[in-house]
Design a protein around this motif. Structure first.
Motif, PDB file in Angstrom:
ATOM      1  N   ALA A 283       0.810  -1.223   0.000  1.00  0.00           N
ATOM      2  CA  ALA A 283       0.000   0.000   0.000  1.00  0.00           C
ATOM      3  C   ALA A 283       0.844   1.273   0.000  1.00  0.00           C
ATOM      4  CB  ALA A 283      -0.934  -0.006   1.209  1.00  0.00           C
ATOM      5  N   VAL A 284       1.938   1.287   0.785  1.00  0.00           N
ATOM      6  CA  VAL A 284       2.706   2.523   0.913  1.00  0.00           C
ATOM      7  C   VAL A 284       3.705   2.723  -0.232  1.00  0.00           C
ATOM      8  CG1 VAL A 284       2.501   2.497   3.428  1.00  0.00           C
ATOM      9  CG2 VAL A 284       4.551   1.546   2.353  1.00  0.00           C
ATOM     10  N   TYR A 285       4.114   1.636  -0.883  1.00  0.00           N
ATOM     11  CA  TYR A 285       5.167   1.754  -1.896  1.00  0.00           C
ATOM     12  C   TYR A 285       4.777   2.638  -3.082  1.00  0.00           C
ATOM     13  CZ  TYR A 285       8.958   0.305  -5.045  1.00  0.00           C
ATOM     14  OH  TYR A 285      10.027   0.296  -5.901  1.00  0.00           O
ATOM     15  N   PRO A 286       3.615   2.436  -3.724  1.00  0.00           N
ATOM     16  CA  PRO A 286       3.253   3.353  -4.820  1.00  0.00           C
ATOM     17  C   PRO A 286       3.140   4.803  -4.360  1.00  0.00           C
ATOM     18  CG  PRO A 286       1.875   1.390  -4.863  1.00  0.00           C
ATOM     19  CD  PRO A 286       2.623   1.366  -3.564  1.00  0.00           C
ATOM     20  N   THR A 287       2.667   5.000  -3.126  1.00  0.00           N
ATOM     21  CA  THR A 287       2.547   6.365  -2.596  1.00  0.00           C
ATOM     22  C   THR A 287       3.914   6.986  -2.384  1.00  0.00           C
ATOM     23  OG1 THR A 287       0.488   5.734  -1.484  1.00  0.00           O
ATOM     24  CG2 THR A 287       1.542   7.770  -0.752  1.00  0.00           C
ATOM     25  N   MET A 288       4.859   6.222  -1.814  1.00  0.00           N
ATOM     26  CA  MET A 288       6.222   6.723  -1.639  1.00  0.00           C
ATOM     27  C   MET A 288       6.862   7.026  -2.994  1.00  0.00           C
ATOM     28  SD  MET A 288       7.994   4.782   1.635  1.00  0.00           S
ATOM     29  CE  MET A 288       7.889   3.119   0.989  1.00  0.00           C
ATOM     30  N   ALA A 289       6.635   6.155  -3.974  1.00  0.00           N
ATOM     31  CA  ALA A 289       7.189   6.388  -5.311  1.00  0.00           C
ATOM     32  C   ALA A 289       6.630   7.662  -5.916  1.00  0.00           C
ATOM     33  CB  ALA A 289       6.885   5.190  -6.217  1.00  0.00           C
ATOM     34  N   SER A 290       5.339   7.897  -5.726  1.00  0.00           N
ATOM     35  CA  SER A 290       4.705   9.107  -6.251  1.00  0.00           C
ATOM     36  C   SER A 290       5.283  10.366  -5.606  1.00  0.00           C
ATOM     37  CB  SER A 290       3.191   9.045  -6.009  1.00  0.00           C
ATOM     38  OG  SER A 290       2.548  10.214  -6.458  1.00  0.00           O
ATOM     39  N   PHE A 291       5.451  10.349  -4.275  1.00  0.00           N
ATOM     40  CA  PHE A 291       6.030  11.510  -3.578  1.00  0.00           C
ATOM     41  C   PHE A 291       7.484  11.728  -3.990  1.00  0.00           C
ATOM     42  CE2 PHE A 291       2.793  10.825  -0.012  1.00  0.00           C
ATOM     43  CZ  PHE A 291       2.001  11.867  -0.454  1.00  0.00           C
ATOM     44  N   ALA A 292       8.218  10.631  -4.204  1.00  0.00           N
ATOM     45  CA  ALA A 292       9.622  10.749  -4.617  1.00  0.00           C
ATOM     46  C   ALA A 292       9.727  11.392  -5.997  1.00  0.00           C
ATOM     47  CB  ALA A 292      10.280   9.373  -4.632  1.00  0.00           C
ATOM     48  N   LYS A 294       7.632  13.459  -7.315  1.00  0.00           N
ATOM     49  CA  LYS A 294       7.238  14.866  -7.177  1.00  0.00           C
ATOM     50  C   LYS A 294       8.225  15.673  -6.339  1.00  0.00           C
ATOM     51  CE  LYS A 294       2.315  13.639  -7.349  1.00  0.00           C
ATOM     52  NZ  LYS A 294       1.059  13.577  -6.553  1.00  0.00           N
ATOM     53  N   GLY A 295       9.191  14.994  -5.697  1.00  0.00           N
ATOM     54  CA  GLY A 295      10.174  15.689  -4.863  1.00  0.00           C
ATOM     55  C   GLY A 295       9.647  16.123  -3.512  1.00  0.00           C
ATOM     56  N   GLU A 296       8.564  15.508  -3.043  1.00  0.00           N
ATOM     57  CA  GLU A 296       7.949  15.884  -1.766  1.00  0.00           C
ATOM     58  C   GLU A 296       8.535  15.011  -0.643  1.00  0.00           C
ATOM     59  OE1 GLU A 296       3.704  15.838  -2.081  1.00  0.00           O
ATOM     60  OE2 GLU A 296       3.699  16.930  -3.984  1.00  0.00           O
ATOM     61  N   THR A 368      13.535  -0.662   2.657  1.00  0.00           N
ATOM     62  CA  THR A 368      14.068  -0.980   1.335  1.00  0.00           C
ATOM     63  C   THR A 368      13.234  -0.322   0.239  1.00  0.00           C
ATOM     64  OG1 THR A 368      14.910  -3.102   2.130  1.00  0.00           O
ATOM     65  CG2 THR A 368      14.673  -2.849  -0.237  1.00  0.00           C
ATOM     66  N   ARG A 369      11.903  -0.377   0.393  1.00  0.00           N
ATOM     67  CA  ARG A 369      11.027   0.239  -0.626  1.00  0.00           C
ATOM     68  C   ARG A 369      11.208   1.757  -0.666  1.00  0.00           C
ATOM     69  NH1 ARG A 369      10.834  -4.537  -0.314  1.00  0.00           N
ATOM     70  NH2 ARG A 369       9.380  -5.917  -1.406  1.00  0.00           N
ATOM     71  N   ALA A 370      11.542   2.362   0.474  1.00  0.00           N
ATOM     72  CA  ALA A 370      11.808   3.805   0.482  1.00  0.00           C
ATOM     73  C   ALA A 370      13.040   4.119  -0.366  1.00  0.00           C
ATOM     74  CB  ALA A 370      12.004   4.298   1.915  1.00  0.00           C
ATOM     75  N   TYR A 371      14.066   3.302  -0.242  1.00  0.00           N
ATOM     76  CA  TYR A 371      15.259   3.492  -1.079  1.00  0.00           C
ATOM     77  C   TYR A 371      14.933   3.350  -2.556  1.00  0.00           C
ATOM     78  CZ  TYR A 371      18.741   3.527   2.700  1.00  0.00           C
ATOM     79  OH  TYR A 371      19.511   3.878   3.781  1.00  0.00           O
ATOM     80  N   TYR A 372      14.150   2.331  -2.903  1.00  0.00           N
ATOM     81  CA  TYR A 372      13.822   2.112  -4.309  1.00  0.00           C
ATOM     82  C   TYR A 372      12.945   3.235  -4.859  1.00  0.00           C
ATOM     83  CZ  TYR A 372      15.597  -2.587  -3.441  1.00  0.00           C
ATOM     84  OH  TYR A 372      16.384  -3.658  -3.099  1.00  0.00           O
ATOM     85  N   ALA A 373      12.060   3.772  -4.012  1.00  0.00           N
ATOM     86  CA  ALA A 373      11.223   4.899  -4.437  1.00  0.00           C
ATOM     87  C   ALA A 373      12.085   6.120  -4.752  1.00  0.00           C
ATOM     88  CB  ALA A 373      10.207   5.239  -3.348  1.00  0.00           C
ATOM     89  N   ILE A 374      13.110   6.341  -3.951  1.00  0.00           N
ATOM     90  CA  ILE A 374      14.027   7.473  -4.145  1.00  0.00           C
ATOM     91  C   ILE A 374      14.923   7.260  -5.354  1.00  0.00           C
ATOM     92  CG2 ILE A 374      15.992   8.696  -3.093  1.00  0.00           C
ATOM     93  CD1 ILE A 374      14.673   8.060  -0.362  1.00  0.00           C
ATOM     94  N   LYS A 427      19.100   8.611   6.189  1.00  0.00           N
ATOM     95  CA  LYS A 427      19.093   9.996   6.656  1.00  0.00           C
ATOM     96  C   LYS A 427      19.732  10.953   5.657  1.00  0.00           C
ATOM     97  CE  LYS A 427      18.826   9.104  11.610  1.00  0.00           C
ATOM     98  NZ  LYS A 427      19.399   9.371  12.950  1.00  0.00           N
ATOM     99  N   LYS A 428      20.632  10.463   4.816  1.00  0.00           N
ATOM    100  CA  LYS A 428      21.269  11.338   3.826  1.00  0.00           C
ATOM    101  C   LYS A 428      20.293  11.751   2.729  1.00  0.00           C
ATOM    102  CE  LYS A 428      23.139   7.552   0.998  1.00  0.00           C
ATOM    103  NZ  LYS A 428      24.357   6.893   0.500  1.00  0.00           N
ATOM    104  N   HIS A 429      19.231  10.977   2.545  1.00  0.00           N
ATOM    105  CA  HIS A 429      18.225  11.293   1.526  1.00  0.00           C
ATOM    106  C   HIS A 429      17.055  12.096   2.096  1.00  0.00           C
ATOM    107  CE1 HIS A 429      20.073   8.766  -1.522  1.00  0.00           C
ATOM    108  NE2 HIS A 429      20.086   7.749  -0.684  1.00  0.00           N
ATOM    109  N   LEU A 430      16.710  11.813   3.345  1.00  0.00           N
ATOM    110  CA  LEU A 430      15.514  12.405   3.936  1.00  0.00           C
ATOM    111  C   LEU A 430      15.887  13.238   5.156  1.00  0.00           C
ATOM    112  CD1 LEU A 430      13.133   9.300   3.728  1.00  0.00           C
ATOM    113  CD2 LEU A 430      13.306  11.209   2.125  1.00  0.00           C
TER     114      LEU A 430
END
Length: 521
Positions: A283-292, A294-296, A368-374, A427-430
């Motif tokens: 559920a959160v992965y597509p949302t994280m990818a979308s925010f990434a 958009k740069g949000e 891990t999914r946060a890294y891939y979204a970024i 932390k270096k990304h966010l």
């Protein structure tokens, strides 16, 4: 955003629950038919490579496909989306057909690699079964790409239930054909089950208006980017499976049945991950990818923390519960037929130490999914290599004094090392990644879980001294009543401690009830 994630989690949660129930029916049926035996060991060795590719390549494909397609779906560029998706499907099928040919030809070598300590007779049977099951990787790969297409389109139900449909086919193959065809019937049923996994998702493609093209556009920027990032993602996703495969390699030098005991324990430990954690991640992965895209970054960080909070809410108490009730749970689910009490004790011992890695492994899936979204595919890879080294060193140190249980403990500690590496590296990304609120929430959940564990243990001791647990009905009553008691205790504790995600759910429910009450006036 919070409501949409909650609805998506609910949908996937229901499907995952059905799938996992079917998965445990499958394991129970296999245990009844074959036990923790020579044939089961051969099947599991043979299934190692197909499952390895399914767990690694399959989830890597989903992880890679979702951000690639989300980029075009955000802009509503559907023609380009389906052009890229078709190329990925075709390329995946072509590559995996070649892999299958090589795998079937080299089945004997693969068995020697995955189980070097196996006897000649065991290796011969495992090689035969490997050749039967290896074509399943084609159906798996194409099916997982379809899952990625559907997840990127915010369609979660069919991909979540597809493994459940696969389990139904395996259950049927054991019940209908094992008495006549033995372990060969199970292997053939496993192959057919992967085909079912693929086919059941196809009708849903029509609902997202997917248009298939017979195309292989390797020069497309999105396809080239996917091919560039896929290998690091595969290696990053592979870490857990590599560590599990290493468990089997080391276990092949231990007593007969050690591989099976580790397998059954891992299946039990993975139950909360497969039901709830997988739902949160999907559920959160597509949302994280979308925010990434958009740069949000603030919104991405909030979504990440929401995901971590939700998985901790289940993973920590689930780990505590599995530790307390490990023996009666294994006994209830598996101890029948060829699976004797000695196999129960061996499996329960492995479950105790695997459970220590339940929360770190769950958090790892979200991080891990946060890294891939970024778009950072290298850091998870480095973290994975680090955890493999930790796992090997600890396995060598612990397998002699603790036998197969030491391998389970080594796996859990390596998973924890991997997760810590990922969290601090993010932390270096966010820049908004501040851990204070998360630590407070985790502390409250741990306290609530400790209270739950104590109450569950007292309940199990009380009932266990007053029941004849050799009777299946009494054993089921003990397990179900203590789980219910523990769950109620935990719910009350997290409400009283005002855990953030629980408070959020309370507010949402109260708001919903208030709206309904206003409508009835």
């Amino acid at each position: 955003m919070k409501n949409s994630i909650g609805k998506a989690v609910s949908v996937v949660l229901v499907m995952n629950l059905a799938t996992k129930i079917l998965g445990f029916v499958r394991e129970t049926v296999i245990a009844y038919g074959f036990g923790a035996s020579f044939m089961t060991d051969a099947y599991l060795i043979a299934y190692t490579i197909p499952y390895f590719l399914q767990a690694i390549l399959g989830f890597a494909l989903v992880s890679a496909v979702v951000p690639v397609l989300t980029k075009y779906l955000v802009d509503e560029n559907y023609d380009e989306t389906w052009h890229v998706a078709s190329t990925i499907l075709n390329l995946t099928a072509l590559v995996l057909v070649l892999v299958t040919i090589l795998g079937m030809a080299g089945a004997g070598l693969l068995v020697k690699i995955t189980a070097p300590g196996a006897s000649l007779e065991l290796a011969r049977l495992a090689t035969y079964l490997t050749r039967i099951m290896f074509p399943s990787v084609v159906f798996m790969g194409v099916g997982m790409v379809i899952s990625g297409i559907l997840n990127a389109s915010y369609k979660f139900a069919a991909p979540a239930f597809a493994p459940g449909f696969s389990n139904i086919i395996i259950i049927a193959s054991v019940l209908l054909f094992s008495s006549r065809y033995g372990i060969t019937g199970l292997a053939v049923g496993t192959l057919i089950s992967f085909f079912g996994f693929l086919v059941i998702q196809i009708p849903v493609l029509k609902r997202v208006k997917f248009k298939y093209h017979l195309v292989l556009d390797l020069k497309h920027p999105a396809v080239r980017n996917l091919m560039f990032t896929l290998l690091p993602i595969i290696l990053g996703v592979a870490v857990n499976q590599i560590n599990l495969a290493l468990n089997r390699v080391f276990a092949s030098w231990l007593a007969e049945g050690s591989i099976s005991a580790l397998n059954y324990a891992m299946k039990l430990m993975s139950l909360p991950q497969g039901i709830f954690v997988a739902a949160v991640v999907a559920a959160v992965y597509p949302t994280m990818a979308s925010f990434a895209i958009k740069g949000e970054k603030k919104a991405l960080t909030d979504t990440l923390f929401r995901g971590l909070g939700m998985v901790s809410l289940i993973a920590i108490p689930a780990a505590a519960g599995l530790m307390i009730l490990r023996v009666p749970i294994v006994q209830l689910l598996f101890e029948r037929g060829a699976f004797d009490h000695q196999a129960t004790l061996a499996t329960a011992s492995a479950l105790l130490y695997y459970s220590l890695g339940l929360f770190p492994g769950s958090a790892n899936m979200v991080l891990t999914r946060a890294y891939y979204a970024i778009g950072d595919v290298k850091t998870p890879l480095y973290a994975g290599f680090f955890s493999i080294v930790v796992n090997v060193l600890l396995s060598v140190a612990l397998m002699n004094p603790m036998a197969h249980s030491g391998l389970a403990l080594a796996h859990s500690l390596a998973t924890g090392a991997n997760t810590l590496f990922l969290y601090y590296g993010l932390k270096k990304h966010l820049p908004y990644l501040k851990g204070k609120s998360l630590i407070i929430s985790l502390g409250k959940i741990c306290l609530a879980s400790g209270i739950m564990a104590l109450v569950t243990w007292l309940g199990a001791v009380f009932l266990g001294t007053r029941m004849d647990l050799t009777m299946g009905r009494n054993l089921a009553l003990l397990v179900l009543s203590t789980i219910t008691l523990g769950a109620l205790t935990y719910v009350i504790a997290v409400i009283l401690l005002k855990v953030d995600d629980v408070k959020m759910m309370q507010d949402a429910l109260l708001k919903k009830f208030k709206k309904q009450a206003d409508r009835t006036k």
